[in-house]
Structure formats: structure tokens, C-alpha cells
Design a protein around this motif. Structure first.
Motif, PDB file in Angstrom:
ATOM      1  N   ASP A 176       0.845  -1.043  -0.035  1.00  0.00           N
ATOM      2  CA  ASP A 176       0.058  -0.004  -0.151  1.00  0.00           C
ATOM      3  C   ASP A 176       0.832   1.242  -0.124  1.00  0.00           C
ATOM      4  O   ASP A 176       2.016   1.065   0.327  1.00  0.00           O
ATOM      5  CB  ASP A 176      -0.899   0.064   1.118  1.00  0.00           C
ATOM      6  N   HIS A 177       0.239   2.430  -0.441  1.00  0.00           N
ATOM      7  CA  HIS A 177       0.928   3.513  -0.329  1.00  0.00           C
ATOM      8  C   HIS A 177      -0.167   4.741   0.022  1.00  0.00           C
ATOM      9  O   HIS A 177      -1.314   4.721  -0.547  1.00  0.00           O
ATOM     10  CB  HIS A 177       1.488   4.004  -1.880  1.00  0.00           C
ATOM     11  N   PRO A 178       0.331   5.638   0.742  1.00  0.00           N
ATOM     12  CA  PRO A 178      -0.667   6.540   1.342  1.00  0.00           C
ATOM     13  C   PRO A 178      -1.456   7.378   0.079  1.00  0.00           C
ATOM     14  O   PRO A 178      -2.314   7.971   0.495  1.00  0.00           O
ATOM     15  CB  PRO A 178       0.181   7.615   2.247  1.00  0.00           C
ATOM     16  N   SER A 179      -0.847   7.744  -0.772  1.00  0.00           N
ATOM     17  CA  SER A 179      -1.376   8.602  -1.807  1.00  0.00           C
ATOM     18  C   SER A 179      -2.114   7.674  -2.902  1.00  0.00           C
ATOM     19  O   SER A 179      -2.884   8.056  -4.073  1.00  0.00           O
ATOM     20  CB  SER A 179      -0.440   9.361  -2.679  1.00  0.00           C
ATOM     21  N   ALA A 180      -2.093   6.301  -2.806  1.00  0.00           N
ATOM     22  CA  ALA A 180      -2.823   5.343  -3.635  1.00  0.00           C
ATOM     23  C   ALA A 180      -4.347   5.225  -3.277  1.00  0.00           C
ATOM     24  O   ALA A 180      -4.763   5.052  -2.258  1.00  0.00           O
ATOM     25  CB  ALA A 180      -2.299   3.981  -3.634  1.00  0.00           C
ATOM     26  N   ALA A 182      -6.289   2.884  -4.674  1.00  0.00           N
ATOM     27  CA  ALA A 182      -6.528   1.733  -4.772  1.00  0.00           C
ATOM     28  C   ALA A 182      -5.316   0.650  -4.657  1.00  0.00           C
ATOM     29  O   ALA A 182      -4.211   1.375  -5.094  1.00  0.00           O
ATOM     30  CB  ALA A 182      -7.402   1.121  -5.919  1.00  0.00           C
ATOM     31  N   VAL A 183      -5.363  -0.548  -4.185  1.00  0.00           N
ATOM     32  CA  VAL A 183      -4.163  -1.291  -4.439  1.00  0.00           C
ATOM     33  C   VAL A 183      -4.519  -2.583  -5.122  1.00  0.00           C
ATOM     34  O   VAL A 183      -5.644  -3.076  -5.020  1.00  0.00           O
ATOM     35  CB  VAL A 183      -3.974  -1.848  -2.733  1.00  0.00           C
ATOM     36  N   LEU A 184      -3.484  -2.918  -6.196  1.00  0.00           N
ATOM     37  CA  LEU A 184      -3.783  -4.233  -7.170  1.00  0.00           C
ATOM     38  C   LEU A 184      -2.841  -5.160  -6.895  1.00  0.00           C
ATOM     39  O   LEU A 184      -1.602  -5.022  -6.317  1.00  0.00           O
ATOM     40  CB  LEU A 184      -3.547  -3.490  -8.329  1.00  0.00           C
ATOM     41  N   LEU A 185      -3.369  -6.222  -6.608  1.00  0.00           N
ATOM     42  CA  LEU A 185      -2.851  -7.823  -6.219  1.00  0.00           C
ATOM     43  C   LEU A 185      -2.898  -8.474  -7.643  1.00  0.00           C
ATOM     44  O   LEU A 185      -3.701  -9.044  -8.061  1.00  0.00           O
ATOM     45  CB  LEU A 185      -3.404  -8.543  -5.231  1.00  0.00           C
ATOM     46  N   PRO A 186      -2.017  -8.225  -8.744  1.00  0.00           N
ATOM     47  CA  PRO A 186      -2.231  -8.899  -9.746  1.00  0.00           C
ATOM     48  C   PRO A 186      -1.973 -10.371 -10.285  1.00  0.00           C
ATOM     49  O   PRO A 186      -2.015 -10.498 -11.504  1.00  0.00           O
ATOM     50  CB  PRO A 186      -0.902  -7.983 -10.582  1.00  0.00           C
ATOM     51  N   ALA A 202      -9.179  -3.569   6.068  1.00  0.00           N
ATOM     52  CA  ALA A 202      -7.899  -3.328   6.536  1.00  0.00           C
ATOM     53  C   ALA A 202      -7.150  -2.189   5.981  1.00  0.00           C
ATOM     54  O   ALA A 202      -6.276  -1.355   6.902  1.00  0.00           O
ATOM     55  CB  ALA A 202      -6.894  -4.591   6.582  1.00  0.00           C
ATOM     56  N   LEU A 203      -7.462  -2.006   4.936  1.00  0.00           N
ATOM     57  CA  LEU A 203      -6.634  -0.705   3.953  1.00  0.00           C
ATOM     58  C   LEU A 203      -7.365   0.344   4.042  1.00  0.00           C
ATOM     59  O   LEU A 203      -7.075   1.447   3.423  1.00  0.00           O
ATOM     60  CB  LEU A 203      -6.081  -1.260   2.817  1.00  0.00           C
ATOM     61  N   SER A 204      -8.845   0.268   4.054  1.00  0.00           N
ATOM     62  CA  SER A 204      -9.765   1.452   3.800  1.00  0.00           C
ATOM     63  C   SER A 204      -9.641   1.934   2.363  1.00  0.00           C
ATOM     64  O   SER A 204      -9.793   3.105   2.437  1.00  0.00           O
ATOM     65  CB  SER A 204      -9.462   2.449   4.955  1.00  0.00           C
ATOM     66  N   THR A 233     -15.588  -3.320  -3.556  1.00  0.00           N
ATOM     67  CA  THR A 233     -16.066  -2.292  -3.925  1.00  0.00           C
ATOM     68  C   THR A 233     -16.432  -2.588  -5.616  1.00  0.00           C
ATOM     69  O   THR A 233     -17.359  -1.955  -5.953  1.00  0.00           O
ATOM     70  CB  THR A 233     -15.019  -1.031  -3.884  1.00  0.00           C
ATOM     71  N   LEU A 234     -15.513  -3.137  -6.364  1.00  0.00           N
ATOM     72  CA  LEU A 234     -15.590  -3.578  -7.637  1.00  0.00           C
ATOM     73  C   LEU A 234     -17.024  -3.924  -8.010  1.00  0.00           C
ATOM     74  O   LEU A 234     -17.535  -3.705  -8.998  1.00  0.00           O
ATOM     75  CB  LEU A 234     -14.601  -4.368  -8.256  1.00  0.00           C
TER      76      LEU A 234
END
Length: 243
Positions: A176-180, A182-186, A202-204, A233-234
Motif C-alpha cells: 500500500d501507499h498513502p497516496s494510492a 486503490a491497491v492492486l494484487l495482480p 484493513a486498508l480502507s 468495491t468493484l
């Protein structure tokens, strides 16, 4: 009844698909055909061979017999490794061989990111760093801003397929990154279908995982929308209206 077909490389996390079919809870079937992967390695030369036209074409007849209305190549690394233009060529060839609309997991990610309203993304990959970087290049070509890329250095899909909830959660949190947005698990070799709600809590923020977006992409090709909150969400968000 809508049948959506998937070409899945080898055997790793294919049980995500019956799990997702169950969570969709409607008149949708997700028939899956395994393709021959050749060498199981997250290495560019092996991935190019894995996604070759002949290997994909070998599985399409079985999908046609299943009544599939669309087909998705359920492999991220075996599609983005070709680059933006090459990945388009790959799905065009697949559509021609299958005689039905076709796409790949990589394009599923490219379409899903704006669908959840994200502009900036973090990549949390199981891959070695050089392969993860190619996914970032692919997303950048799609007009998506990649703010961070992390790779886990895992070479084989077989190893990725052994990971459970704790490993997946750690992967997402570390990537994760504060400015992201969304997080992608590819990686489609990664089991995620049962963990997406936990990951988002967990990541909100929205979490997009390979098998999740692969099924969503097939639904998009078939012009179907399904509300399935456990898939994140998707699968709950209204479509973004383009202006």
C-alpha cells in the motif's frame, strides 16, 4: 443463464472461480479450462511462451462446448508481458480463435481501476521486481498513475498458490501507499476471493485482485452487472459516468 469462459494457466488458485461463482449468487456460470503453461516461472521468456497464441487457442474449443459467451485469458503476467500493443494483439487473436468476445486479466485491471473511481494505484505483486515493473508500464500506458510498485520475488505460480489469508494481507499492507486510491494484487495464482472484504477493511480503500477483476471483465464483455458485496468495491459500486 450466462456462461463466461476462462483460460487459466496451470493449477494454482483456480478454486477462486467456483468460490466467486457462489458469491455472485445469480444465473451465471464460470467454466474454466486449464492451459499448458510450459515452464512455471515468473520470467519474461517463460511468460511470453505461456501466453502464446497456440497455447491459448488449444483451450477454446472446450469453452465453446460449454456455451461460453465470452472468454478471458486469466493470466496477468502472461498478458502484460507483451506490452500494451502486444496484449491487444493477443486478445484479438484469442477472440478470432474462440469466435467470441475476448480479453485478459491485464485489461481487466485497466478497466477496473477507473470503475472504482481510482486515479492513482499501488501495485503489491508476488512477482520479481522486473516483472512487476512491466505491469506498472502496462497500467501507465492505460493512463493510470502508478505511485508505488513492490515485488515479492516469487518465481513460481505453484508457490504463490500456497499462500493463505495472512500472507495475502501482509502483501497488500506492505504494498500500500498513502497516496494510492486503490491497491492492486495482480497474480491469478494468488487465492484472494475469500479475503477481499477483509483486505478492504484493513486498508480502507478498494482492493483489486487478479481473479476478481478477471471475472468482472468477463461480465463486462457480456454486458452483465452483479452486486456481490463480498467481492469488494468493484462489485458494489455504480458505474463511473464518463463526461
Amino acid at each position: 443463464m450466462t456462461a463466461l469462459g476462462f483460460l487459466y494457466p496451470g493449477h494454482s488458485a483456480e478454486d477462486d472461480y467456483p468460490r466467486i461463482e457462489q458469491l455472485l449468487g445469480s444465473d451465471i456460470r464460470l467454466p474454466l479450462v486449464h492451459t499448458d503453461i510450459g515452464e512455471d516461472a515468473h520470467r519474461v521468456d517463460a511468460l511470453l511462451e505461456m501466453g502464446s497464441t497456440d497455447r491459448l487457442a488449444a483451450g477454446v474449443e472446450e469453452l465453446r462446448l460449454s456455451g461460453a459467451e465470452a472468454v478471458v485469458w486469466a493470466c496477468t503476467s502472461g498478458s502484460f508481458v507483451y506490452g500494451w500493443e502486444g496484449a491487444h494483439d493477443q486478445v484479438r487473436s484469442l477472440a478470432l480463435a474462440a469466435g467470441m468476445p475476448a480479453s485478459s486479466t491485464s485489461f481487466g485491471f485497466a478497466h477496473a481501476v477507473p470503475e472504482v473511481g481510482a486515479r492513482r494505484v499501488a501495485i503489491a505483486a508476488t512477482y520479481p521486481d522486473d516483472v512487476a515493473a512491466l505491469f506498472a508500464e502496462f497500467l501507465t500506458a492505460a493512463g493510470i498513475e502508478v505511485v508505488s510498485v513492490s515485488g515479492s520475488g516469487i518465481i513460481t505460480a505453484a508457490e504463490v498458490g500456497t499462500w493463505g489469508r495472512d500472507e495475502v494481507l501482509f502483501l497488500a499492507e506492505e504494498g500500500d501507499h498513502p497516496s494510492a486510491d486503490a491497491v492492486l494484487l495482480p497474480d491469478t495464482a494468488l487465492h484472494t476471493a475469500s479475503y477481499i472484504s477483509d483486505l478492504e477493511k484493513a486498508l480502507s480503500k478498494p482492493i483489486l485482485t487478479a481473479n476478481q477483476v478477471t471475472v468482472w471483465e468477463a461480465l463486462r464483455l457480456a454486458d452483465r452487472r452483479v452486486n456481490a458485496p463480498e467481492l469488494g468495491t468493484l462489485f458494489t459500486k455504480e458505474p463511473i459516468v464518463q463526461v
